[in-house]
Motif scaffolding. Structure first.
Motif, PDB file in Angstrom:
ATOM      1  N   PHE A 277      -0.002  -0.600   6.722  1.00  9.67           N
ATOM      2  CA  PHE A 277       0.538  -0.800   5.380  1.00  9.67           C
ATOM      3  C   PHE A 277       1.162   0.481   4.820  1.00  9.67           C
ATOM      4  N   ARG A 278       2.422   0.358   4.362  1.00 11.40           N
ATOM      5  CA  ARG A 278       3.085   1.515   3.749  1.00 11.40           C
ATOM      6  C   ARG A 278       2.332   1.887   2.460  1.00 11.40           C
ATOM      7  N   GLY A 279       2.089   3.146   2.292  1.00  7.58           N
ATOM      8  CA  GLY A 279       1.319   3.615   1.136  1.00  7.58           C
ATOM      9  C   GLY A 279      -0.019   4.198   1.580  1.00  7.58           C
TER      10      GLY A 279
ATOM     11  N   GLN B  90       6.428   4.039   7.222  1.00 11.10           N
ATOM     12  CA  GLN B  90       7.602   3.933   6.354  1.00 11.10           C
ATOM     13  C   GLN B  90       7.842   2.488   5.938  1.00 11.10           C
ATOM     14  N   LYS B  91       7.226   1.573   6.695  1.00 13.75           N
ATOM     15  CA  LYS B  91       7.326   0.141   6.385  1.00 13.75           C
ATOM     16  C   LYS B  91       5.957  -0.496   6.601  1.00 13.75           C
ATOM     17  N   THR B  92       5.705  -1.578   5.893  1.00 11.83           N
ATOM     18  CA  THR B  92       4.512  -2.382   6.189  1.00 11.83           C
ATOM     19  C   THR B  92       4.868  -3.318   7.333  1.00 11.83           C
ATOM     20  N   GLY B  93       4.061  -3.346   8.354  1.00  8.62           N
ATOM     21  CA  GLY B  93       4.355  -4.237   9.480  1.00  8.62           C
ATOM     22  C   GLY B  93       3.572  -3.853  10.714  1.00  8.62           C
TER      23      GLY B  93
END
Lengths: 284, 157
Positions: free
Chosen positions: B78-80, B126-129
């Motif tokens: 998860f981004r964050g 940098q991205k959620t995935g």
């Protein structure tokens, strides 16, 4: 001067537990995933709700207390092992919500209910030590330990189920936890929508994993009416998320739709059933 | 009164008993070393938990791998959040390495270390995935067995 700078760097590095010679910029070469020569590990580790909740806490001040929804005890008979597995996973996820809210009483209730469900599943011995630790840690206000014990409870139940050759129920328990965690997430995103928060729902591969897992279950489990309904709900969620995979943002409407699907599923085995919901709405 | 067992049957029984014992012992050994690899990975994670407030997951990955080969682990991130993945083998002479890539195969790690049978990689998604973690285990010297164990754990904050 260089030496002084090096020493400063050594102390400033937050990861100085390891020798600086060993620390390095990681691999920069692109990996061709289509031609990877080795195996892809089959096991999928499901993220705990706390991982997602941790991001929400950094973005906002979510109303965690408003998300706690502990269903009444005794609302459903404790005989159907499929429903018990879903319910057990949901309770673990509820525990993660209660930890975010810092509500000791609710965590104690959840710990007790999880033990009751564990007993009904024949896993009382495995669950009891974790249930006790959850209550003790909550009373001490040690939220990190509560989260760790909740994680351990889910892992223990899954491993015990595997050992008893009841892998399907272990997977359903994890799935139940994911649905409840996602339900709380959608509810909080909807309260104060932002694209960044909605991106946390970008989990189509995980949803596909759950669908594949159900498809691989034994006939009596995968044809169970509630498992069929959950699979249908997951397919709908996957459709909603497919757009996100192509780079489109997850809209407020999509968040709300996913939340509603989760709500309908949870009403099958966790929340009180909807009083007058038409059958097609229940499966959404 | 027990019936006399012919010699050939006695031999067969003895062979089966030896084979069963070996299987049981080897099974125990594999489980023991797998647990040891994970224990070492958790040991590597300990300072990050104590000093850096990372929360380490109780669920994890482990297995065996022919020396010099790699495996890929798929995992949702998860981004964050900030993540560390820690890899270990119970073989002192093993050389392990862990790297992380995004869904397109681009390297995603921002910091890493590798010290013989222990390694780690840090990531700020940098991205959620989905991300891919590549686990590689090599043997420094020729081992008695070319199959090496590995254990991978991760933490987030």
């Amino acid at each position: 001067m260089t030496r002084v700078f090096s020493i400063l760097l050594l102390f400033l590095s937050p990861f100085r537990a390891f020798s600086q010679d060993a620390a390095a910029k990681p691999e920069t070469e692109k990996l061709n995933l289509d031609e990877f020569p080795g195996e892809i590990v089959e096991k999928v580790v499901i993220p705990v709700p706390a991982e997602v909740f941790a991001v929400l806490d950094k973005m906002d001040e979510p109303n965690w207390a408003g998300q706690i929804r502990i269903p009444e005890d005794g609302a459903r008979p404790k005989t159907d092992r499929v429903l018990l597995a879903f319910e057990f996973g949901s309770f673990v996820a509820e525990g993660f919500v209660a930890v975010q809210a810092g509500h000791v009483d609710e965590i104690k209730t959840i710990g007790g209910r999880a033990l009751k469900l564990g007993n009904a599943l024949g896993l009382g011995d495995a669950v009891e030590p974790h249930s006790k630790s959850i209550v003790e840690a909550a009373e001490a206000g040690d939220w990190k330990r509560v989260r760790s014990e909740l994680d351990l409870t889910q892992a223990t139940v899954r491993k015990t189920m595997e050992r008893l050759r009841d892998d399907d129920l272990g997977s359903l328990s994890s799935l139940g936890g994911w649905v409840r965690g996602t339900h709380a997430l959608t509810s909080l995103i909807s309260e104060n929508y932002s694209r960044d928060k909605a991106e946390l729902l970008n989990q189509p591969d995980l949803v596909q994993h759950f669908i594949d897992a159900i498809d691989g279950m034994s006939e009596p489990v995968k044809t169970h009416a509630d498992v069929v309904a959950v699979r249908a709900g997951l397919s709908k969620i996957h459709e909603h998320l497919a757009a996100a995979a192509t780079g489109t943002e997850i809209s407020a409407e999509t968040v709300s739709a996913i939340g509603q699907i989760c709500e309908n599923l949870l009403r099958r085995y966790y929340f009180p059933p909807a009083a007058a919901a038409p059958p097609e709405a229940a499966d959404n | 009164m027990k019936a006399a067992v012919p010699n050939s049957n006695r031999l067969r029984l003895a062979r089966i008993t030896v084979c069963m014992s070996l299987l049981l012992v080897s099974g125990w050994f594999v489980r023991a070393t797998l647990n040891e690899a994970l224990s070492i990975a958790f040991e590597i994670a300990a300072p990050y938990v104590e000093k850096e407030k990372f929360e380490v997951r109780e669920d994890n990955w482990s297995g065996e791998i022919p020396a010099g080969e790699s495996k890929l682990v798929r995992h949702q991130l998860f981004r964050g959040n900030e993540y560390w993945f820690w890899l270990a083998s119970s073989f002192d002479t093993a050389i392990v390495r862990v790297e992380i890539f995004d869904k397109e195969g681009n390297p995603a790690g921002v910091e890493s270390f590798a010290e013989k049978n222990k390694a780690g990689v840090r990531l700020l998604p940098q991205k959620t995935g989905i991300y891919f973690i590549r686990v590689t285990v090599k043997a420094e010297k020729k081992e008695s067995s070319d199959i090496l164990d590995w254990g991978l754990v991760y933490g987030y904050r």
